[in-house]
Write a protein that holds these residues in place. Structure first.
Motif, PDB file in Angstrom:
ATOM      1  N   ASN A 121      90.534  30.417  37.232  1.00  0.00           N
ATOM      2  CA  ASN A 121      89.833  31.701  37.259  1.00  0.00           C
ATOM      3  C   ASN A 121      90.822  32.863  37.183  1.00  0.00           C
ATOM      4  OD1 ASN A 121      87.377  30.374  37.528  1.00  0.00           O
ATOM      5  ND2 ASN A 121      87.460  30.410  39.769  1.00  0.00           N
ATOM      6  N   GLY A 122      91.945  32.733  37.920  1.00  0.00           N
ATOM      7  CA  GLY A 122      92.959  33.778  37.854  1.00  0.00           C
ATOM      8  C   GLY A 122      93.545  33.914  36.465  1.00  0.00           C
ATOM      9  N   LEU A 123      93.726  32.784  35.772  1.00  0.00           N
ATOM     10  CA  LEU A 123      94.258  32.829  34.414  1.00  0.00           C
ATOM     11  C   LEU A 123      93.275  33.523  33.474  1.00  0.00           C
ATOM     12  CD1 LEU A 123      96.816  31.777  32.956  1.00  0.00           C
ATOM     13  CD2 LEU A 123      95.459  29.801  32.239  1.00  0.00           C
ATOM     14  N   GLY A 124      91.977  33.247  33.662  1.00  0.00           N
ATOM     15  CA  GLY A 124      90.976  33.909  32.817  1.00  0.00           C
ATOM     16  C   GLY A 124      90.920  35.407  33.050  1.00  0.00           C
ATOM     17  N   ARG A 125      90.970  35.813  34.325  1.00  0.00           N
ATOM     18  CA  ARG A 125      90.970  37.246  34.618  1.00  0.00           C
ATOM     19  C   ARG A 125      92.249  37.906  34.115  1.00  0.00           C
ATOM     20  NH1 ARG A 125      88.786  35.368  39.520  1.00  0.00           N
ATOM     21  NH2 ARG A 125      90.853  35.464  40.487  1.00  0.00           N
ATOM     22  N   GLY A 126      93.380  37.184  34.252  1.00  0.00           N
ATOM     23  CA  GLY A 126      94.633  37.729  33.758  1.00  0.00           C
ATOM     24  C   GLY A 126      94.627  37.898  32.242  1.00  0.00           C
ATOM     25  N   LEU A 127      93.995  36.946  31.524  1.00  0.00           N
ATOM     26  CA  LEU A 127      93.908  37.054  30.073  1.00  0.00           C
ATOM     27  C   LEU A 127      93.091  38.277  29.663  1.00  0.00           C
ATOM     28  CD1 LEU A 127      94.371  35.893  27.249  1.00  0.00           C
ATOM     29  CD2 LEU A 127      92.336  34.463  27.581  1.00  0.00           C
ATOM     30  N   GLN A 128      91.975  38.500  30.349  1.00  0.00           N
ATOM     31  CA  GLN A 128      91.147  39.665  30.026  1.00  0.00           C
ATOM     32  C   GLN A 128      91.879  40.969  30.324  1.00  0.00           C
ATOM     33  OE1 GLN A 128      86.972  39.592  31.306  1.00  0.00           O
ATOM     34  NE2 GLN A 128      87.209  41.671  32.059  1.00  0.00           N
ATOM     35  N   GLN A 129      92.523  41.029  31.500  1.00  0.00           N
ATOM     36  CA  GLN A 129      93.271  42.234  31.862  1.00  0.00           C
ATOM     37  C   GLN A 129      94.450  42.448  30.928  1.00  0.00           C
ATOM     38  OE1 GLN A 129      92.553  44.553  33.820  1.00  0.00           O
ATOM     39  NE2 GLN A 129      94.441  45.611  34.380  1.00  0.00           N
ATOM     40  N   VAL A 163      99.838  53.487  30.546  1.00  0.00           N
ATOM     41  CA  VAL A 163      98.737  52.576  30.214  1.00  0.00           C
ATOM     42  C   VAL A 163      98.744  51.370  31.146  1.00  0.00           C
ATOM     43  CG1 VAL A 163      97.824  51.015  28.457  1.00  0.00           C
ATOM     44  CG2 VAL A 163      98.617  53.280  27.805  1.00  0.00           C
ATOM     45  N   VAL A 164      99.918  50.767  31.335  1.00  0.00           N
ATOM     46  CA  VAL A 164     100.022  49.537  32.120  1.00  0.00           C
ATOM     47  C   VAL A 164      99.644  49.762  33.579  1.00  0.00           C
ATOM     48  CG1 VAL A 164     101.652  47.825  33.005  1.00  0.00           C
ATOM     49  CG2 VAL A 164     101.712  48.476  30.588  1.00  0.00           C
ATOM     50  N   VAL A 165     100.150  50.840  34.181  1.00  0.00           N
ATOM     51  CA  VAL A 165      99.930  51.028  35.615  1.00  0.00           C
ATOM     52  C   VAL A 165      98.577  51.671  35.922  1.00  0.00           C
ATOM     53  CG1 VAL A 165     102.390  51.155  36.097  1.00  0.00           C
ATOM     54  CG2 VAL A 165     101.138  53.245  35.617  1.00  0.00           C
ATOM     55  N   VAL A 166      97.998  52.395  34.965  1.00  0.00           N
ATOM     56  CA  VAL A 166      96.699  53.025  35.206  1.00  0.00           C
ATOM     57  C   VAL A 166      95.558  52.048  34.952  1.00  0.00           C
ATOM     58  CG1 VAL A 166      95.099  54.795  34.353  1.00  0.00           C
ATOM     59  CG2 VAL A 166      97.480  55.379  34.794  1.00  0.00           C
ATOM     60  N   LEU A 167      95.693  51.217  33.943  1.00  0.00           N
ATOM     61  CA  LEU A 167      94.621  50.298  33.570  1.00  0.00           C
ATOM     62  C   LEU A 167      94.630  49.110  34.525  1.00  0.00           C
ATOM     63  CD1 LEU A 167      92.332  49.664  31.670  1.00  0.00           C
ATOM     64  CD2 LEU A 167      93.962  48.719  30.045  1.00  0.00           C
ATOM     65  N   GLN A 168      94.058  49.294  35.704  1.00  0.00           N
ATOM     66  CA  GLN A 168      94.048  48.282  36.752  1.00  0.00           C
ATOM     67  C   GLN A 168      92.621  48.025  37.217  1.00  0.00           C
ATOM     68  OE1 GLN A 168      96.768  46.596  37.975  1.00  0.00           O
ATOM     69  NE2 GLN A 168      98.071  47.674  36.512  1.00  0.00           N
ATOM     70  N   GLY A 169      92.125  46.819  36.968  1.00  0.00           N
ATOM     71  CA  GLY A 169      90.831  46.438  37.509  1.00  0.00           C
ATOM     72  C   GLY A 169      89.662  47.118  36.842  1.00  0.00           C
ATOM     73  N   PRO A 174      84.338  46.393  29.620  1.00  0.00           N
ATOM     74  CA  PRO A 174      84.239  47.322  30.762  1.00  0.00           C
ATOM     75  C   PRO A 174      83.670  46.655  32.000  1.00  0.00           C
ATOM     76  CG  PRO A 174      82.522  47.768  29.147  1.00  0.00           C
ATOM     77  CD  PRO A 174      83.421  46.750  28.517  1.00  0.00           C
ATOM     78  N   GLU A 175      84.320  46.875  33.131  1.00  0.00           N
ATOM     79  CA  GLU A 175      83.860  46.345  34.422  1.00  0.00           C
ATOM     80  C   GLU A 175      83.243  47.487  35.213  1.00  0.00           C
ATOM     81  OE1 GLU A 175      86.835  44.106  36.495  1.00  0.00           O
ATOM     82  OE2 GLU A 175      87.734  43.389  34.631  1.00  0.00           O
ATOM     83  N   LEU A 176      82.038  47.859  34.799  1.00  0.00           N
ATOM     84  CA  LEU A 176      81.360  48.963  35.470  1.00  0.00           C
ATOM     85  C   LEU A 176      80.626  48.508  36.723  1.00  0.00           C
ATOM     86  CD1 LEU A 176      79.921  50.804  32.331  1.00  0.00           C
ATOM     87  CD2 LEU A 176      81.934  51.414  33.671  1.00  0.00           C
ATOM     88  N   GLY A 177      80.330  47.212  36.790  1.00  0.00           N
ATOM     89  CA  GLY A 177      79.580  46.722  37.935  1.00  0.00           C
ATOM     90  C   GLY A 177      78.132  47.154  37.890  1.00  0.00           C
ATOM     91  N   ALA A 178      77.438  46.946  38.998  1.00  0.00           N
ATOM     92  CA  ALA A 178      76.030  47.338  39.070  1.00  0.00           C
ATOM     93  C   ALA A 178      75.907  48.862  39.035  1.00  0.00           C
ATOM     94  CB  ALA A 178      75.401  46.782  40.344  1.00  0.00           C
ATOM     95  N   SER A 179      74.754  49.324  38.625  1.00  0.00           N
ATOM     96  CA  SER A 179      74.504  50.768  38.577  1.00  0.00           C
ATOM     97  C   SER A 179      74.343  51.311  39.998  1.00  0.00           C
ATOM     98  CB  SER A 179      73.235  51.041  37.779  1.00  0.00           C
ATOM     99  OG  SER A 179      72.104  50.536  38.465  1.00  0.00           O
ATOM    100  N   PRO A 180      74.498  52.623  40.184  1.00  0.00           N
ATOM    101  CA  PRO A 180      74.296  53.190  41.529  1.00  0.00           C
ATOM    102  C   PRO A 180      72.937  52.839  42.118  1.00  0.00           C
ATOM    103  CG  PRO A 180      75.352  54.804  40.117  1.00  0.00           C
ATOM    104  CD  PRO A 180      75.006  53.631  39.234  1.00  0.00           C
ATOM    105  N   ARG A 181      71.895  52.843  41.297  1.00  0.00           N
ATOM    106  CA  ARG A 181      70.562  52.503  41.807  1.00  0.00           C
ATOM    107  C   ARG A 181      70.522  51.051  42.292  1.00  0.00           C
ATOM    108  NH1 ARG A 181      67.998  54.235  37.811  1.00  0.00           N
ATOM    109  NH2 ARG A 181      67.155  56.168  38.658  1.00  0.00           N
ATOM    110  N   GLU A 182      71.153  50.159  41.521  1.00  0.00           N
ATOM    111  CA  GLU A 182      71.179  48.746  41.918  1.00  0.00           C
ATOM    112  C   GLU A 182      72.031  48.538  43.168  1.00  0.00           C
ATOM    113  OE1 GLU A 182      70.746  46.702  37.467  1.00  0.00           O
ATOM    114  OE2 GLU A 182      72.725  47.195  38.302  1.00  0.00           O
ATOM    115  N   ARG A 183      73.101  49.290  43.295  1.00  0.00           N
ATOM    116  CA  ARG A 183      73.961  49.121  44.467  1.00  0.00           C
ATOM    117  C   ARG A 183      73.286  49.634  45.729  1.00  0.00           C
ATOM    118  NH1 ARG A 183      80.114  50.422  42.256  1.00  0.00           N
ATOM    119  NH2 ARG A 183      80.074  48.882  40.588  1.00  0.00           N
ATOM    120  N   ILE A 184      72.502  50.661  45.602  1.00  0.00           N
ATOM    121  CA  ILE A 184      71.726  51.119  46.759  1.00  0.00           C
ATOM    122  C   ILE A 184      70.740  50.034  47.183  1.00  0.00           C
ATOM    123  CG2 ILE A 184      70.022  52.809  47.544  1.00  0.00           C
ATOM    124  CD1 ILE A 184      71.414  54.874  45.775  1.00  0.00           C
ATOM    125  N   ALA A 185      70.099  49.411  46.182  1.00  0.00           N
ATOM    126  CA  ALA A 185      69.155  48.334  46.488  1.00  0.00           C
ATOM    127  C   ALA A 185      69.871  47.149  47.135  1.00  0.00           C
ATOM    128  CB  ALA A 185      68.442  47.893  45.211  1.00  0.00           C
TER     129      ALA A 185
END
Length: 641
Positions: free
Chosen positions: A391-399, A429-435, A539-550
């Motif tokens: 899993n770490g290798l997959g996330r590292g490849l995407q990042q 670019v390298v240090v700002v583009l985190q997560g 893009p890793e935007l995650g759930a929307s604010p409305r969904e996160r409130i829910a």
């Protein structure tokens, strides 16, 4: 007979010393109050993570290679200066074994990256367009499979893009790589042999941060006037303390995991403290909700809030003392609340009982052994909780792919627009583009602000120090120490000193006109590209604010239902933590990307007001929990527990 007065007599006046201590305490409290506001927008300000000792060590780390470069006139030794600084930066908190391994990996892999990057970039005018992104992709992907190696991958990517910005033939590239190896090995020896710092220092700092935030919460409860918290005056600030304490506890939990994986015995005292803090925090939440809803009498609430303050202060004192030194007898005995027998409200009795249990847990080894036997079965072990390398290798490849694409775009723009120092833009670019996009957004703003301020200060410094060749080396050494000492406190402040450091070192070893302004401009370009890459590529935007409130409402309802169903204490602790994290996620989601997501979804005032319900559910659950505990015993029993 009068005592002789000296010019320093005033330093011994108790009134002045007391006044100075109060001023420092007020300044620290003001900083924590500002940090609570910034945390809502995902901008951390952790004053407790300042490390003066690491700063002084970093000063020594770059002083020797910088002096060698200045005296010998060999400018290729600048890479030894950068390598020593980057090695100090790579020394993340953790066990000594983990740090030695990661720093050795950085020295060896960084040397290879420095050579390959410089040599491959010299093949043609466009070679850097291919070489730098490929090395960034490999560095970030491969380190993704190693636990606690995210910082290592980022710094190797930084070395790759900087090396590609200095194209050389094989001989000069090898000389540059050798300089890097010398600086990295010198810093490795300094960190691991000559100037070792206690591996538990960062843990103590994180624990102190959590305790200070709970102390602020208990003080505000004591300072509040009767009726100040009444329900019709409820507002978002009531969640500030809960958010600050929960985030501080999570930082401590995260720092504790590597220590538990490497040697569980040395981390037992901090695990005990973490569990006790969870008990105290739960009681404080119940007290705060009681103040808002006017449950119990003000006098009883103050008695319990005062007891919470005493427990937190004693815990803080225990943490600041060496383990072999016991607490004074008046601090280690059970807390004597003289008016505890006046607690007629079962909720206040339950809160006081929880505080007494936390106090006993901290000071009694048998109580801690019993607590572990009852609760450890419900908690995953550190080994089970560790992420799978695949899993770490997959996330590292995407990042790595996102960073590589951003680096390629910046190198292309540098050639088209003839930027003078393209490696500064690619570093951004390298240090700002985190997560996720949230982290990239905040890092982008902090990087731009820090670069602009640092560039302006460096430009002023270069103007003032012109003609005084001895000033810049001393300033560079001090800037390196300040950057390392402040790197965990706040990213903006760190970038200010980092920018000044690199501009000063570059000006000393590779003089050029416009270095400061170029640094600021390239950072603007690199940060903007990083943000675009975070929003456009996976893009890793995650759930929307409305969904996160829910989700926050659901997590807190689950916690309340578990309390009502009398679930085991370990289960309730886990659900309380999940509810707190969900509440924080819902609150901070409203400020994602500067509030653009909230406005794009057109959240109504009634939907945003549901955050109040999220916090009220958490308060109701804590009140129900302690009310149940208090109803099972009388005040006298609570006093003796």
């Amino acid at each position: 007979m009068k005592t002789a007065r000296t010019p320093f007599t005033f330093l011994h006046r108790p009134s002045l010393l007391h006044r100075h201590g109060r001023l420092a305490s007020r300044m620290a409290a003001f900083t924590r109050r500002a940090a609570r506001r910034l945390e809502l927008r995902s901008f951390p300000l952790l004053q407790e993570q300042f490390s003066a000792e690491e700063g002084w060590r970093a000063c020594l780390a770059i002083a020797l290679p910088l002096a060698a470069a200045m005296i010998s006139g060999q400018h290729w030794l600048a890479w030894a200066v950068f390598a020593a600084f980057w090695t100090c930066l790579c020394d993340a908190p953790g066990p000594h074994t983990q740090r030695r391994r990661l720093l050795a990996g950085f020295a060896v892999a960084g040397t290879a990256v420095a050579f390959i990057g410089s040599w491959s970039a010299s093949w043609s005018s466009h070679a850097a367009l291919l070489a730098a992104p490929v090395m960034v992709l490999l560095s970030v992907t491969l380190t993704g499979a190693i636990q606690s190696a995210a910082l290592l991958g980022t710094l190797l990517a930084v070395v790759a893009v900087v090396a590609a910005g200095f194209p050389h033939a094989p001989a000069l590239a090898a000389l540059q790589a050798a300089s890097f190896l010398i600086g990295a090995l010198w810093a490795w020896l300094l960190i691991n042999l000559f100037w070792r710092i206690d591996e538990h220092t960062a843990l103590r700092q994180a624990a102190q941060a959590a305790l200070l935030r709970m102390l602020d919460m208990s003080r505000d409860l004591l300072a509040a006037r009767d009726g100040q918290h009444r329900e019709q005056q409820w507002h978002s600030e009531h969640g500030e303390h809960r958010r600050a304490v929960r985030l501080a506890l999570e930082r401590l939990r995260t720092m504790l995991q590597p220590h538990e994986r490497s040697s569980g015995d040395s981390a037992q005292s901090f695990r005990r403290l973490l569990e006790a803090c969870e008990m105290i925090f739960s009681a404080l939440i119940a007290l705060e909700h009681a103040a808002i809803q006017q449950l119990g009498s003000p006098a009883e609430r103050r008695i319990v809030a005062r007891a919470a303050r005493i427990v937190v202060l004693r815990t803080y004192q225990r943490l600041t003392l060496p383990p072999q030194i016991p607490l004074p007898s008046n601090q280690s005995r059970p807390i004597d609340i003289r008016r505890a027998s006046q607690l007629a409200d079962p909720l206040m009795t339950g809160c006081l009982s929880a505080l007494m249990q936390a106090h006993t847990l901290l000071l009694s080894d048998p109580a801690w052994a019993q607590y572990q036997a009852e609760h450890d079965s419900d908690e995953p072990s550190p080994a089970a909780a560790s992420p799978d390398w695949r899993n770490g290798l997959g996330r590292g490849l995407q990042q790595g792919a996102r960073q590589a694409a951003g680096v390629a775009a910046v190198f292309y723009a540098a050639q088209v627009f003839q930027l003078g120092y393209p490696y500064w833009a690619t570093m951004a670019v390298v240090v700002v583009l985190q997560g996720a996009a949230r982290q990239t957004w905040t890092r982008c703003l902090e990087r731009i602000l820090g670069s602009l301020l640092g560039g302006a200060l460096a430009l002023s410094l270069l103007h003032v120090a012109s003609g005084m060749t001895w000033v810049l080396p001393l300033v560079a050494v001090m800037l390196a120490g300040l950057a390392i000492a402040l790197r965990l406190v706040n990213y903006t402040v760190f970038v200010v000193f980092l920018t000044m450091l690199f501009i000063c070192v570059t000006e000393m070893l590779q003089p050029g006109v416009g270095i400061a302004s170029a640094r600021a401009l390239d950072n603007l370009i690199g940060s903007a590209v990083a943000l675009l890459a975070a929003l456009a590529l996976w893009p890793e935007l995650g759930a929307s604010p409305r969904e996160r409130i829910a989700l926050g409402l659901k997590a807190n309802r689950d916690y309340l239902e578990a309390v009502v169903a009398h679930q085991p204490p370990a289960t309730l602790r886990r659900l309380q933590r999940q509810a707190g994290l969900a509440s924080i996620d819902a609150e901070t989601a409203l400020h994602d990307l500067g509030g653009l997501r909230r406005h794009s979804e057109r959240l109504s005032h009634s939907e945003m007001a549901r955050l109040r319900e999220v916090r009220e559910l958490a308060g109701q659950a804590s009140v129900a929990w302690h009310l149940d505990q208090g109803s099972r015993q009388d005040p006298a029993t609570a006093r003796e527990s």
